[in-house]
Design a protein around this motif. Sequence first.
Motif, PDB file in Angstrom:
ATOM      1  N   CYS A  16       0.829  -1.195   0.000  1.00 33.19           N
ATOM      2  CA  CYS A  16       0.000   0.000   0.000  1.00 33.19           C
ATOM      3  C   CYS A  16       0.872   1.256   0.000  1.00 33.19           C
ATOM      4  O   CYS A  16       1.940   1.281   0.612  1.00 33.19           O
ATOM      5  CB  CYS A  16      -0.925   0.014   1.213  1.00 33.19           C
ATOM      6  N   ALA A  74     -10.189  -3.672   0.003  1.00 36.92           N
ATOM      7  CA  ALA A  74      -8.887  -4.271   0.227  1.00 36.92           C
ATOM      8  C   ALA A  74      -8.903  -5.765  -0.036  1.00 36.92           C
ATOM      9  O   ALA A  74      -7.954  -6.329  -0.578  1.00 36.92           O
ATOM     10  CB  ALA A  74      -8.424  -3.998   1.660  1.00 36.92           C
ATOM     11  N   VAL A  77      -8.848  -6.225  -3.770  1.00 36.09           N
ATOM     12  CA  VAL A  77      -7.504  -5.962  -4.271  1.00 36.09           C
ATOM     13  C   VAL A  77      -6.585  -7.150  -3.985  1.00 36.09           C
ATOM     14  O   VAL A  77      -5.761  -7.531  -4.813  1.00 36.09           O
ATOM     15  CB  VAL A  77      -6.920  -4.676  -3.644  1.00 36.09           C
ATOM     16  N   LEU A  91      -0.627  -6.452 -11.009  1.00 36.58           N
ATOM     17  CA  LEU A  91      -0.979  -5.465  -9.994  1.00 36.58           C
ATOM     18  C   LEU A  91       0.137  -5.400  -8.963  1.00 36.58           C
ATOM     19  O   LEU A  91       0.566  -6.420  -8.429  1.00 36.58           O
ATOM     20  CB  LEU A  91      -2.293  -5.849  -9.312  1.00 36.58           C
ATOM     21  N   CYS A  94      -1.752  -0.806  -3.968  1.00 37.63           N
ATOM     22  CA  CYS A  94      -2.941   0.032  -3.960  1.00 37.63           C
ATOM     23  C   CYS A  94      -2.753   1.228  -3.022  1.00 37.63           C
ATOM     24  O   CYS A  94      -1.756   1.331  -2.302  1.00 37.63           O
ATOM     25  CB  CYS A  94      -4.162  -0.772  -3.520  1.00 37.63           C
ATOM     26  N   CYS A  95      -3.715   2.108  -3.075  1.00 37.72           N
ATOM     27  CA  CYS A  95      -3.750   3.247  -2.162  1.00 37.72           C
ATOM     28  C   CYS A  95      -5.210   3.463  -1.791  1.00 37.72           C
ATOM     29  O   CYS A  95      -6.083   3.502  -2.668  1.00 37.72           O
ATOM     30  CB  CYS A  95      -3.184   4.498  -2.833  1.00 37.72           C
ATOM     31  N   ILE A  96      -5.468   3.565  -0.507  1.00 33.78           N
ATOM     32  CA  ILE A  96      -6.831   3.765  -0.017  1.00 33.78           C
ATOM     33  C   ILE A  96      -6.863   5.031   0.830  1.00 33.78           C
ATOM     34  O   ILE A  96      -6.231   5.095   1.882  1.00 33.78           O
ATOM     35  CB  ILE A  96      -7.310   2.573   0.827  1.00 33.78           C
ATOM     36  N   GLN A 101      -9.577   5.907  -4.275  1.00 33.09           N
ATOM     37  CA  GLN A 101      -9.026   4.557  -4.299  1.00 33.09           C
ATOM     38  C   GLN A 101      -8.200   4.401  -5.573  1.00 33.09           C
ATOM     39  O   GLN A 101      -8.639   4.802  -6.663  1.00 33.09           O
ATOM     40  CB  GLN A 101     -10.146   3.517  -4.226  1.00 33.09           C
ATOM     41  N   LEU A 103      -5.122   1.917  -7.821  1.00 34.86           N
ATOM     42  CA  LEU A 103      -4.410   0.665  -8.043  1.00 34.86           C
ATOM     43  C   LEU A 103      -3.101   0.987  -8.747  1.00 34.86           C
ATOM     44  O   LEU A 103      -3.052   1.855  -9.628  1.00 34.86           O
ATOM     45  CB  LEU A 103      -5.241  -0.290  -8.906  1.00 34.86           C
ATOM     46  N   TYR A 105      -0.073  -0.558 -11.063  1.00 37.73           N
ATOM     47  CA  TYR A 105       0.250  -1.657 -11.967  1.00 37.73           C
ATOM     48  C   TYR A 105       1.690  -1.542 -12.455  1.00 37.73           C
ATOM     49  O   TYR A 105       2.271  -0.450 -12.450  1.00 37.73           O
ATOM     50  CB  TYR A 105      -0.675  -1.630 -13.191  1.00 37.73           C
TER      51      TYR A 105
END
Length: 317
Positions: A16, A74, A77, A91, A94-96, A101, A103, A105
């Motif tokens: 993350c 999450a 993901v 992938l 991610c970032c929340i 939100q 993703l 890659y």
Amino acid sequence: MKTLTLFLFVLVTVACYSYTDLQSATENFSPEKKIDEGQFGELYKASGELSDGTKFAVKKLSSKYHKEDHSVFASDVSSIFAVEHPNLVKLMGCCIEADEQFLLYEFLENGRPLSRLLFNNGECLSWQTRMTIAIGIARGVNYLHEEAHVIHGDIQASNIIIDENFTPKISDFGLTSLLPDEDSYINSRFSGTLGYIAPEVAQGKLTDKADVFSFGVLLLEIVSGRNNFEPDLPMETVFLVQWTWKLYEQGKVLELVDPLLNNDFPEEEVFRAIHIALLCTQDSVKSRPHMVQVRAMLTGDWEISVFPSRPGSLTGP
């Protein structure tokens, strides 16, 4: 407590990143960093690299795909993170944030969407290259269905990235619902891409056979070098699937082949590719092959013994 535990477990297994990091890497999501935009959101090239030196791209998800429950997002993901295949874009994390939100890659250096190669710049891909790309896509979709139990839901030329070795990599997989069973119903937020959508999807039902339909349309685009919908063309050729059926019934399917190939292609392989595409785009879900069969038919490992039936959804003679 259970939800919190799941959320923390997913965050441990999936890398993350902070919103500040992504802002810095994309120059605050500058238009100059924007690579593409699709139904799932906007894709940006990042200036930085991951800790292992891997370059990455950032997808800023459209708000209509946001999940208010961060633990559910999450978990989704985490499922995508576990999916890995040579013909899929990997992938990375991610970032929340509270209201955003993202993703992350892998970034494919010199990677280009298949749509750009086929439709926009007139680059002539050889027949062998086209079939190599088609088989690679089929392998990737087959893996999603058979191994990952995931429906892509939006197979189309702009979601296929071609790397510098002309290896196709499917992007945006896992962003629709996972495949629980044959009777799963499509999420009401999903729309698909016009021209690639199977007839049953309009009725609210999504199975792996919808991906098969979309692949069939894409295969015709690979053969012809044109988009499935070209409103500026003569009426009988506007819709690629309908035009293909007209040529098929007249015994003139070779006229479908991209003229840039200058007749440099094996006729038997063209007939086989078009035959497979028409089987994939049958109206009836049951009449379409599974992707494992499509892949085998494309490679010549599965004998094609079924003939397609003209879809009732087609109009005109």
